[in-house]
Design a protein around this motif. Structure first.
Motif, PDB file in Angstrom:
ATOM      1  N   PHE A   3      40.001  38.671  34.353  1.00  0.00           N
ATOM      2  CA  PHE A   3      41.356  38.575  34.881  1.00  0.00           C
ATOM      3  C   PHE A   3      42.189  39.827  34.608  1.00  0.00           C
ATOM      4  O   PHE A   3      43.190  40.068  35.291  1.00  0.00           O
ATOM      5  CB  PHE A   3      42.057  37.346  34.289  1.00  0.00           C
ATOM      6  N   SER A   4      41.793  40.615  33.617  1.00  0.00           N
ATOM      7  CA  SER A   4      42.553  41.826  33.315  1.00  0.00           C
ATOM      8  C   SER A   4      42.099  43.037  34.118  1.00  0.00           C
ATOM      9  O   SER A   4      42.828  44.025  34.210  1.00  0.00           O
ATOM     10  CB  SER A   4      42.441  42.153  31.818  1.00  0.00           C
ATOM     11  N   MET A   5      40.909  42.969  34.739  1.00  0.00           N
ATOM     12  CA  MET A   5      40.377  44.131  35.443  1.00  0.00           C
ATOM     13  C   MET A   5      41.297  44.634  36.555  1.00  0.00           C
ATOM     14  O   MET A   5      41.512  45.855  36.675  1.00  0.00           O
ATOM     15  CB  MET A   5      38.985  43.819  36.006  1.00  0.00           C
ATOM     16  N   PRO A   6      41.874  43.763  37.407  1.00  0.00           N
ATOM     17  CA  PRO A   6      42.808  44.280  38.423  1.00  0.00           C
ATOM     18  C   PRO A   6      44.015  44.989  37.816  1.00  0.00           C
ATOM     19  O   PRO A   6      44.473  46.006  38.341  1.00  0.00           O
ATOM     20  CB  PRO A   6      43.226  43.014  39.189  1.00  0.00           C
ATOM     21  N   ILE A  36      44.057  46.546  34.919  1.00  0.00           N
ATOM     22  CA  ILE A  36      43.579  47.811  34.358  1.00  0.00           C
ATOM     23  C   ILE A  36      43.455  48.868  35.442  1.00  0.00           C
ATOM     24  O   ILE A  36      43.880  50.017  35.278  1.00  0.00           O
ATOM     25  CB  ILE A  36      42.230  47.605  33.642  1.00  0.00           C
ATOM     26  N   LEU A  37      42.866  48.487  36.572  1.00  0.00           N
ATOM     27  CA  LEU A  37      42.696  49.438  37.672  1.00  0.00           C
ATOM     28  C   LEU A  37      44.038  49.897  38.222  1.00  0.00           C
ATOM     29  O   LEU A  37      44.235  51.089  38.510  1.00  0.00           O
ATOM     30  CB  LEU A  37      41.861  48.805  38.786  1.00  0.00           C
ATOM     31  N   ALA A  38      44.971  48.958  38.345  1.00  0.00           N
ATOM     32  CA  ALA A  38      46.287  49.318  38.872  1.00  0.00           C
ATOM     33  C   ALA A  38      47.078  50.162  37.884  1.00  0.00           C
ATOM     34  O   ALA A  38      47.819  51.069  38.277  1.00  0.00           O
ATOM     35  CB  ALA A  38      47.069  48.050  39.222  1.00  0.00           C
ATOM     36  N   GLY A  39      46.919  49.880  36.592  1.00  0.00           N
ATOM     37  CA  GLY A  39      47.688  50.602  35.589  1.00  0.00           C
ATOM     38  C   GLY A  39      47.146  51.977  35.271  1.00  0.00           C
ATOM     39  O   GLY A  39      47.905  52.948  35.143  1.00  0.00           O
ATOM     40  N   LEU A  40      45.831  52.098  35.165  1.00  0.00           N
ATOM     41  CA  LEU A  40      45.222  53.370  34.790  1.00  0.00           C
ATOM     42  C   LEU A  40      44.846  54.232  35.985  1.00  0.00           C
ATOM     43  O   LEU A  40      44.822  55.464  35.882  1.00  0.00           O
ATOM     44  CB  LEU A  40      43.973  53.121  33.931  1.00  0.00           C
ATOM     45  N   GLY A  41      44.541  53.608  37.102  1.00  0.00           N
ATOM     46  CA  GLY A  41      43.999  54.356  38.230  1.00  0.00           C
ATOM     47  C   GLY A  41      42.484  54.485  38.099  1.00  0.00           C
ATOM     48  O   GLY A  41      41.916  54.285  37.024  1.00  0.00           O
ATOM     49  N   LYS A  42      41.832  54.848  39.174  1.00  0.00           N
ATOM     50  CA  LYS A  42      40.372  54.884  39.183  1.00  0.00           C
ATOM     51  C   LYS A  42      39.808  55.947  38.247  1.00  0.00           C
ATOM     52  O   LYS A  42      38.787  55.743  37.588  1.00  0.00           O
ATOM     53  CB  LYS A  42      39.869  55.108  40.616  1.00  0.00           C
ATOM     54  N   GLU A  43      40.466  57.126  38.185  1.00  0.00           N
ATOM     55  CA  GLU A  43      39.946  58.200  37.336  1.00  0.00           C
ATOM     56  C   GLU A  43      40.041  57.822  35.856  1.00  0.00           C
ATOM     57  O   GLU A  43      39.084  57.976  35.099  1.00  0.00           O
ATOM     58  CB  GLU A  43      40.692  59.507  37.599  1.00  0.00           C
ATOM     59  N   ARG A  44      41.215  57.349  35.432  1.00  0.00           N
ATOM     60  CA  ARG A  44      41.369  56.968  34.024  1.00  0.00           C
ATOM     61  C   ARG A  44      40.501  55.763  33.683  1.00  0.00           C
ATOM     62  O   ARG A  44      39.970  55.667  32.566  1.00  0.00           O
ATOM     63  CB  ARG A  44      42.842  56.666  33.728  1.00  0.00           C
ATOM     64  N   PHE A  45      40.370  54.827  34.612  1.00  0.00           N
ATOM     65  CA  PHE A  45      39.496  53.681  34.348  1.00  0.00           C
ATOM     66  C   PHE A  45      38.050  54.138  34.188  1.00  0.00           C
ATOM     67  O   PHE A  45      37.316  53.622  33.338  1.00  0.00           O
ATOM     68  CB  PHE A  45      39.595  52.654  35.476  1.00  0.00           C
ATOM     69  N   SER A  67      48.480  48.799  30.204  1.00  0.00           N
ATOM     70  CA  SER A  67      48.840  50.012  30.934  1.00  0.00           C
ATOM     71  C   SER A  67      49.528  49.696  32.263  1.00  0.00           C
ATOM     72  O   SER A  67      50.175  50.570  32.857  1.00  0.00           O
ATOM     73  CB  SER A  67      47.590  50.865  31.194  1.00  0.00           C
ATOM     74  N   TYR A  68      49.375  48.469  32.739  1.00  0.00           N
ATOM     75  CA  TYR A  68      50.060  48.059  33.975  1.00  0.00           C
ATOM     76  C   TYR A  68      51.560  47.919  33.740  1.00  0.00           C
ATOM     77  O   TYR A  68      52.366  48.113  34.654  1.00  0.00           O
ATOM     78  CB  TYR A  68      49.473  46.731  34.453  1.00  0.00           C
ATOM     79  N   PHE A  69      51.938  47.601  32.491  1.00  0.00           N
ATOM     80  CA  PHE A  69      53.343  47.375  32.167  1.00  0.00           C
ATOM     81  C   PHE A  69      53.950  48.533  31.371  1.00  0.00           C
ATOM     82  O   PHE A  69      55.166  48.728  31.401  1.00  0.00           O
ATOM     83  CB  PHE A  69      53.492  46.081  31.356  1.00  0.00           C
ATOM     84  N   LEU A  70      53.113  49.273  30.644  1.00  0.00           N
ATOM     85  CA  LEU A  70      53.587  50.349  29.783  1.00  0.00           C
ATOM     86  C   LEU A  70      52.893  51.661  30.154  1.00  0.00           C
ATOM     87  O   LEU A  70      51.761  51.641  30.643  1.00  0.00           O
ATOM     88  CB  LEU A  70      53.311  50.021  28.306  1.00  0.00           C
ATOM     89  N   ILE A 117      33.442  37.346  46.435  1.00  0.00           N
ATOM     90  CA  ILE A 117      34.034  37.518  45.104  1.00  0.00           C
ATOM     91  C   ILE A 117      34.761  38.849  44.993  1.00  0.00           C
ATOM     92  O   ILE A 117      35.916  38.913  44.536  1.00  0.00           O
ATOM     93  CB  ILE A 117      32.934  37.408  44.028  1.00  0.00           C
ATOM     94  N   PHE A 118      34.124  39.927  45.424  1.00  0.00           N
ATOM     95  CA  PHE A 118      34.744  41.247  45.285  1.00  0.00           C
ATOM     96  C   PHE A 118      35.897  41.453  46.255  1.00  0.00           C
ATOM     97  O   PHE A 118      36.841  42.180  45.951  1.00  0.00           O
ATOM     98  CB  PHE A 118      33.687  42.344  45.458  1.00  0.00           C
ATOM     99  N   ARG A 119      35.852  40.809  47.414  1.00  0.00           N
ATOM    100  CA  ARG A 119      36.965  40.923  48.367  1.00  0.00           C
ATOM    101  C   ARG A 119      38.221  40.280  47.781  1.00  0.00           C
ATOM    102  O   ARG A 119      39.329  40.821  47.882  1.00  0.00           O
ATOM    103  CB  ARG A 119      36.603  40.267  49.689  1.00  0.00           C
ATOM    104  N   ILE A 120      38.051  39.137  47.143  1.00  0.00           N
ATOM    105  CA  ILE A 120      39.194  38.443  46.542  1.00  0.00           C
ATOM    106  C   ILE A 120      39.646  39.140  45.259  1.00  0.00           C
ATOM    107  O   ILE A 120      40.845  39.256  44.986  1.00  0.00           O
ATOM    108  CB  ILE A 120      38.845  36.973  46.256  1.00  0.00           C
ATOM    109  N   TRP A 121      38.682  39.629  44.483  1.00  0.00           N
ATOM    110  CA  TRP A 121      38.962  40.141  43.147  1.00  0.00           C
ATOM    111  C   TRP A 121      39.552  41.552  43.163  1.00  0.00           C
ATOM    112  O   TRP A 121      40.625  41.800  42.610  1.00  0.00           O
ATOM    113  CB  TRP A 121      37.678  40.097  42.321  1.00  0.00           C
ATOM    114  N   LEU A 122      38.866  42.484  43.839  1.00  0.00           N
ATOM    115  CA  LEU A 122      39.250  43.890  43.757  1.00  0.00           C
ATOM    116  C   LEU A 122      39.545  44.555  45.095  1.00  0.00           C
ATOM    117  O   LEU A 122      39.894  45.737  45.117  1.00  0.00           O
ATOM    118  CB  LEU A 122      38.156  44.686  43.021  1.00  0.00           C
TER     119      LEU A 122
END
Length: 406
Positions: free
Chosen positions: A46-49, A51-60, A195-198, A347-352
């Protein structure tokens, strides 16, 4: 309920020493291990979306490499963590409790020294990895270099955890182990999701991970001292004992080197030959499907001390336990793996989102069947190590390397 009704579990619960491996104790510990391994899975999913939104693909992608290194750090263990469990369990079965502190401290001191060596290696190789090996964007190189420097400090803590947990495993104190490991396993995802909030960087996350593991190490040591009174007063490193432990652990080290290489090294190849964005497309399905290793791990962690205790007795019981556990795992995991493969695109269409659906779904399907095979392999691996034959799986792993290299 399905797990506890399995013949493999019933056999283990009915046959082990009652004073440590009683029916209720083993049943509780299988549940605790399953809970301790599944909670981080749920939190990570549940935290993966976020994380991706907060850090971006490169930082992730960079963060996923630090997670990978944490998983590979066990290569510096030289098999001493598993040796702690095996030899303390065997010593306890022989009624030689006075030998337990010497086994424990010999492995702890050795692991700490090996951890320092690992720290120096990672610290020294960081400039080469960041500047020459990985294709890291210029704006991210300074952050990546600092993150890897800080990561080197975690190595001794991770290795010492092996002996601390190994002692508690002998007494089946998985309640204490999971009380520490559940928060530590979950904090990786929780910190990254913040990282999504801070405005957090990968450096902030790695630094927080270091302090969390330091606190966890102190807690495990406190629990060990409560389990074995006088443990903190008998600190001794036995030179005569160390070669025997190292001989056993040496073959486990081969597995610890080759096994993670077969599992993790493709991330470095993807990062070196393609991009950190591609690492993200690979890491997302990998982190999800490999969490199903919690099922064999929850069994193996509980049964390894039993195999070690039964080395010279009850061969027929060991054989029955081995085949029943293998059959149970296959019947449990195979339908789940098949269903997930059929639904992977949904699953991936809904998730990410659609990007990850196209790139990650085929990877997920391939890895899923690999996870099933690897799960079944964990039971014979634990059995051979418990029977003091860690050389056999190590030789098999070496035989896999040429095929993997191609």
């Amino acid at each position: 309920g399905l797990i506890f009704s399995a013949p493999a579990i019933r056999m283990a619960l009915m046959s082990a020493e009652e004073f440590i491996y009683g029916k209720k104790v083993l049943a509780r510990n299988v549940l605790l291990n399953l809970l301790g391994l599944s909670l981080p899975l749920i939190i990570g999913f549940f935290s993966m979306p976020l994380i991706l939104a907060g850090l971006g693909k490169e930082r992730f992608g960079l963060l996923s490499l630090t997670w990978m290194i944490l998983g590979y750090i066990s290569v510096f263990d030289l098999g001493l963590g598993r040796a702690t469990t095996r030899y303390i369990a065997f010593t306890l079965s022989q009624g030689e409790k006075d030998q337990i502190p010497s086994i424990f401290w010999t492995t702890v001191i050795a692991q700490f020294c090996l951890g320092l060596i690992g720290s120096v290696i990672i610290f020294s190789l960081t400039p080469v990895i960041v500047d020459r090996v990985l294709k890291i964007p210029l704006w991210l190189t300074a952050e990546a270099r600092t993150a890897f420097f800080l990561l080197s400090l975690v190595v001794p803590l991770v290795l010492v955890f092996g002996s601390l947990s190994g002692l508690l495993e002998v007494w089946q104190r998985f309640d204490l182990i999971n009380a520490v490991k559940i928060p530590l396993s979950s904090i990786n995802f929780i910190l990254a999701a913040l990282s999504y909030f801070l405005p957090l960087s990968v450096v902030n996350i790695v630094l927080a991970m270091f302090f969390c593991r330091l606190l966890g190490g102190f807690l495990l040591f406190y629990f060990c001292c409560r389990q074995v009174p006088g443990l903190s007063q008998k600190i001794v490193f036995k030179k005569r004992l160390f070669p025997r432990l190292l001989s056993y652990g040496g073959w486990i080290t081969v597995s610890n080197i080759v096994g993670p290489f077969l599992v993790y090294f493709e991330r470095f190849l993807i990062g070196a030959w393609l991009s950190l964005e591609a690492v993200s497309y690979y890491t997302a399905p990998y982190e999800v499907i490999t969490r199903f290793w919690i099922l064999p791990t929850s069994l193996v962690l509980t049964l390894l001390p039993v195999f070690s205790t039964w080395q010279e007795e009850r061969q027929e019981k060991i054989t029955q336990l081995f085949f029943q556990a293998t059959k149970f795992l296959f019947l449990l995991l195979a339908p789940i793996i098949l269903l997930l493969c059929l639904l992977s695109r949904v699953i991936f269409r809904i998730w990410l989102g659609p990007d990850f659906t196209a790139e990650s779904s085929p990877v997920f399907q391939i890895l899923a069947w690999g996870v099933l095979i690897n799960s079944l392999a964990q039971i014979p691996l634990a059995l051979l190590q418990g029977m003091e034959r860690p050389d056999l799986p190590a030789k098999f792993h070496l035989g896999e390397v040429p095929f993997y290299a191609v």
